[in-house]
Design an enzyme around this catalytic site. Structure first.
Site, PDB file in Angstrom:
ATOM      1  CD  GLU A 108      18.319 -27.684 -58.533  1.00 40.62           C
ATOM      2  OE1 GLU A 108      18.901 -26.795 -57.900  1.00 40.62           O
ATOM      3  OE2 GLU A 108      17.353 -28.310 -58.088  1.00 40.62           O
ATOM      4  CG  ASN A 142      16.969 -33.254 -61.891  1.00 38.99           C
ATOM      5  OD1 ASN A 142      15.972 -33.458 -62.584  1.00 38.99           O
ATOM      6  ND2 ASN A 142      16.914 -33.055 -60.583  1.00 38.99           N
ATOM      7  CG  HIS A 166      10.211 -28.795 -57.120  1.00 40.86           C
ATOM      8  ND1 HIS A 166       9.863 -29.644 -56.078  1.00 40.86           N
ATOM      9  CD2 HIS A 166      11.489 -29.094 -57.428  1.00 40.86           C
ATOM     10  CE1 HIS A 166      10.896 -30.403 -55.777  1.00 40.86           C
ATOM     11  NE2 HIS A 166      11.892 -30.104 -56.583  1.00 40.86           N
ATOM     12  CD  GLU A 211      14.415 -32.711 -57.387  1.00 38.34           C
ATOM     13  OE1 GLU A 211      14.040 -31.706 -56.755  1.00 38.34           O
ATOM     14  OE2 GLU A 211      15.605 -32.927 -57.647  1.00 38.34           O
ATOM     15  CG  ASP A 256       7.158 -30.674 -54.401  1.00 43.49           C
ATOM     16  OD1 ASP A 256       7.291 -29.852 -55.334  1.00 43.49           O
ATOM     17  OD2 ASP A 256       7.962 -30.757 -53.458  1.00 43.49           O
TER      18      ASP A 256
HETATM   19  O1  G3I Z   1      21.012 -31.802 -41.511  1.00 40.21           O
HETATM   20  C1  G3I Z   1      20.666 -30.569 -40.901  1.00 40.21           C
HETATM   21  C2  G3I Z   1      20.358 -30.786 -39.444  1.00 40.21           C
HETATM   22  O2  G3I Z   1      21.518 -31.215 -38.781  1.00 40.21           O
HETATM   23  C3  G3I Z   1      19.834 -29.483 -38.853  1.00 40.21           C
HETATM   24  O3  G3I Z   1      19.446 -29.704 -37.528  1.00 40.21           O
HETATM   25  C4  G3I Z   1      18.653 -28.967 -39.648  1.00 40.21           C
HETATM   26  C5  G3I Z   1      18.167 -27.601 -39.141  1.00 40.21           C
HETATM   27  O4  G3I Z   1      17.446 -26.928 -40.160  1.00 40.21           O
HETATM   28  O5  G3I Z   1      19.042 -28.817 -40.979  1.00 40.21           O
HETATM   29  C6  G3I Z   1      19.449 -30.026 -41.581  1.00 40.21           C
HETATM   30  O6  G3I Z   1      19.784 -29.774 -42.907  1.00 40.21           O
HETATM   31  C7  G3I Z   1      18.695 -29.557 -43.788  1.00 40.21           C
HETATM   32  C8  G3I Z   1      18.741 -30.634 -44.868  1.00 40.21           C
HETATM   33  O7  G3I Z   1      17.752 -30.382 -45.837  1.00 40.21           O
HETATM   34  C9  G3I Z   1      18.540 -32.044 -44.305  1.00 40.21           C
HETATM   35  O8  G3I Z   1      17.308 -32.136 -43.679  1.00 40.21           O
HETATM   36  C10 G3I Z   1      18.839 -28.185 -44.406  1.00 40.21           C
HETATM   37  O9  G3I Z   1      18.653 -27.186 -43.421  1.00 40.21           O
HETATM   38  C11 G3I Z   1      17.825 -28.006 -45.517  1.00 40.21           C
HETATM   39  O10 G3I Z   1      18.060 -26.780 -46.198  1.00 40.21           O
HETATM   40  C12 G3I Z   1      17.934 -29.148 -46.510  1.00 40.21           C
HETATM   41  O11 G3I Z   1      16.922 -28.970 -47.466  1.00 40.21           O
HETATM   42  C13 G3I Z   1      16.988 -29.815 -48.589  1.00 40.21           C
HETATM   43  C14 G3I Z   1      17.262 -28.995 -49.849  1.00 40.21           C
HETATM   44  O12 G3I Z   1      17.250 -29.857 -50.984  1.00 40.21           O
HETATM   45  C15 G3I Z   1      18.607 -28.303 -49.822  1.00 40.21           C
HETATM   46  O13 G3I Z   1      18.618 -27.361 -50.844  1.00 40.21           O
HETATM   47  C16 G3I Z   1      15.644 -30.502 -48.731  1.00 40.21           C
HETATM   48  O14 G3I Z   1      15.439 -31.389 -47.630  1.00 40.21           O
HETATM   49  C17 G3I Z   1      15.575 -31.299 -50.032  1.00 40.21           C
HETATM   50  O15 G3I Z   1      14.255 -31.717 -50.244  1.00 40.21           O
HETATM   51  C18 G3I Z   1      15.976 -30.395 -51.200  1.00 40.21           C
HETATM   52  O16 G3I Z   1      15.970 -31.162 -52.363  1.00 40.21           O
HETATM   53  C19 G3I Z   1      16.268 -30.448 -53.592  1.00 40.21           C
HETATM   54  C20 G3I Z   1      16.809 -31.449 -54.566  1.00 40.21           C
HETATM   55  O17 G3I Z   1      17.908 -32.129 -54.037  1.00 40.21           O
HETATM   56  C21 G3I Z   1      17.215 -30.759 -55.857  1.00 40.21           C
HETATM   57  N1  G3I Z   1      16.111 -30.016 -56.411  1.00 40.21           N
HETATM   58  C22 G3I Z   1      15.475 -29.082 -55.530  1.00 40.21           C
HETATM   59  C23 G3I Z   1      15.050 -29.766 -54.230  1.00 40.21           C
HETATM   60  C24 G3I Z   1      14.396 -28.760 -53.349  1.00 40.21           C
HETATM   61  O18 G3I Z   1      15.309 -27.761 -52.984  1.00 40.21           O
END
Ligand code: G3I
Length: 378
Positions: A187, A228, A264, A294, A296
């Site tokens: 991105e 990407n 997405h 990715e 969905d």
């Molecule tokens: O690890 C912490 C955990 O310790 C805490 O308890 C919890 C509370 O909310 O948060 C956890 O972190 C989260 C992390 O995912 C791991 O689960 C973050 O809050 C959350 O914001 C994060 O979201 C991820 C996101 O990227 C970050 O922008 C999503 O799971 C993941 O699916 C998403 O993936 C991205 C791709 O990498 C790039 N393209 C877009 C896609 C969607 O945003």
């Protein structure tokens, strides 16, 4: 007399063995020492005709496709992977590419200036190898999920470049020969769109992209290196800028192999099939691979009934598969997870949703069947 003959025969055999340099080390053990967890050989039945009713998984539908075989992948959520054996079973059975949803990102793999951590990413890589899945590393350089020691570090341009080189060299080097493709830069456009101004771009400048690709290539020359981006599936202002960027990387001979389109999507928006294909084709014509990275498909904005929404979702998923099959440089379609039980969407939109292909109870949805048929080519 008989004893004498016997001893003579033994001596002759020993002489023969020593003269041919035999060391009595079995070859199989040697192999084992070199690679204790070899990737299971995938059967390559070619275009053998297997009737659709005998196809029971997505990866078999792809493998025995009557159209073109493409890869079918999923992101893996580490919490689900740890907590839920059904999750593991379906993942290993249905898909042949695995991407870590979060645990291969910098905030996990390089959490401190002098620490690298591959515990969770190694778990997924081992699982993938045991199940004959390829691995896509996601991602090396992104504006988001960067560890605090970087964002708060106050580094100069030269210092940040040094950190980046060391990080990419270590992570890609750790998985050299095991990870077939890497999302090197994720991105790069409009990082402000999500209030995530990229520290890499701010401190290093746009050249950070070139450096990242060059160092990843040096660390594993065999790995296919991808850029990407999201919201670039159709021909529009953003995908035009994505095209200009990738074209200039190619012209400058930056070692890039592929272009990712995240996928997405949302059933309330239009994705004209011909435009989807035309857009991806113009990127492929730069001489690069393309991939849906990715996918969905959100339902939450639609006023229709749930069965209607599921049908629209299924149609759109099938079109992504068809589009990839129709572009010979398209390597595959990766879904951003497979069960609605563990999708990232509700956390992000603060609204329930069912964007994936198995429901909360792991029952296949219409989208699952549609993807299977599309992969097979019925
Ligand atoms: O690890 C912490 C955990 O310790 C805490 O308890 C919890 C509370 O909310 O948060 C956890 O972190 C989260 C992390 O995912 C791991 O689960 C973050 O809050 C959350 O914001 C994060 O979201 C991820 C996101 O990227 C970050 O922008 C999503 O799971 C993941 O699916 C998403 O993936 C991205 C791709 O990498 C790039 N393209 C877009 C896609 C969607 O945003």
């Amino acid at each position: 007399m008989q004893l004498k003959r016997f001893l003579l025969a033994i001596s002759l055999i020993l002489l023969l063995l020593f003269s041919t340099g035999c060391t009595f080390i079995p070859q199989a053990d040697e192999n084992k020492a070199v690679d204790p967890t070899p990737m299971p050989a995938q059967t390559q039945p070619g275009k053998e005709k297997v009737p659709f009713q005998d196809i029971h998984t997505l990866r078999d539908a792809a493998l025995y496709s009557q159209k073109r075989t493409i890869s079918i992948g999923t992101a893996a959520n580490i919490d689900a992977f740890h907590a839920d054996t059904t999750y593991q079973t379906i993942m290993g059975r249905e898909f042949n590419i695995l991407v870590a949803e979060n645990v291969m990102k910098m905030y996990v793999t390089h959490p401190d200036i002098d620490t690298f951590n591959f515990i969770q990413s190694d778990e997924l890589v081992n699982f993938a190898r045991q199940h004959g899945m390829q691995i896509e590393g996601a991602n090396l350089i992104w504006s988001n999920q960067v560890p605090a020691w970087i964002t708060n570090g106050g580094y100069t341009r030269d210092e940040l470049l040094g950190i980046m080189k060391d990080y990419i060299t270590n992570v890609v080097g750790h998985y050299k020969g095991q990870i077939q493709s890497w999302i090197v830069v994720n991105e790069p456009l409009d990082t402000d769109e999500l209030n995530q101004q990229s520290i890499w771009e701010r401190i290093i400048g746009p050249q950070y992209i070139d450096y990242a690709f060059r160092w990843a290539h040096e660390a594993d020359p065999q790995a296919r290196l991808y850029i990407n981006e999201f919201n670039t599936e159709l021909v529009n202002e953003k995908s035009n800028r994505y095209y200009a960027l990738t074209q200039s990387l190619v012209q400058r001979k930056v070692p890039i192999n592929g272009i990712g389109f995240e996928g997405h999507l949302d059933i309330t928006l239009q994705y004209p099939y011909a435009q989807l294909v035309a857009n991806m084709k113009r990127f492929a014509n730069l001489g690069l691979q393309v991939q849906i990275t990715e996918a969905d498909i959100k339902l939450q904005n639609s006023p229709h009934t749930l069965p209607e929404k599921f049908t629209q979702q299924a149609t759109l998923y099938a079109e992504l598969i068809h589009a990839c099959q129709d572009i010979k440089q398209c390597t595959g379609v990766i879904l951003w997870g497979f069960t609605d039980r563990y999708t990232w969407i509700p956390n992000f939109t603060h609204h329930p949703d069912q964007p994936l292909i198995f429901d909360n109870q792991y029952q296949p949805k219409p989208a699952y069947t549609a993807i299977k048929k599309a992969l097979y080519g019925t």
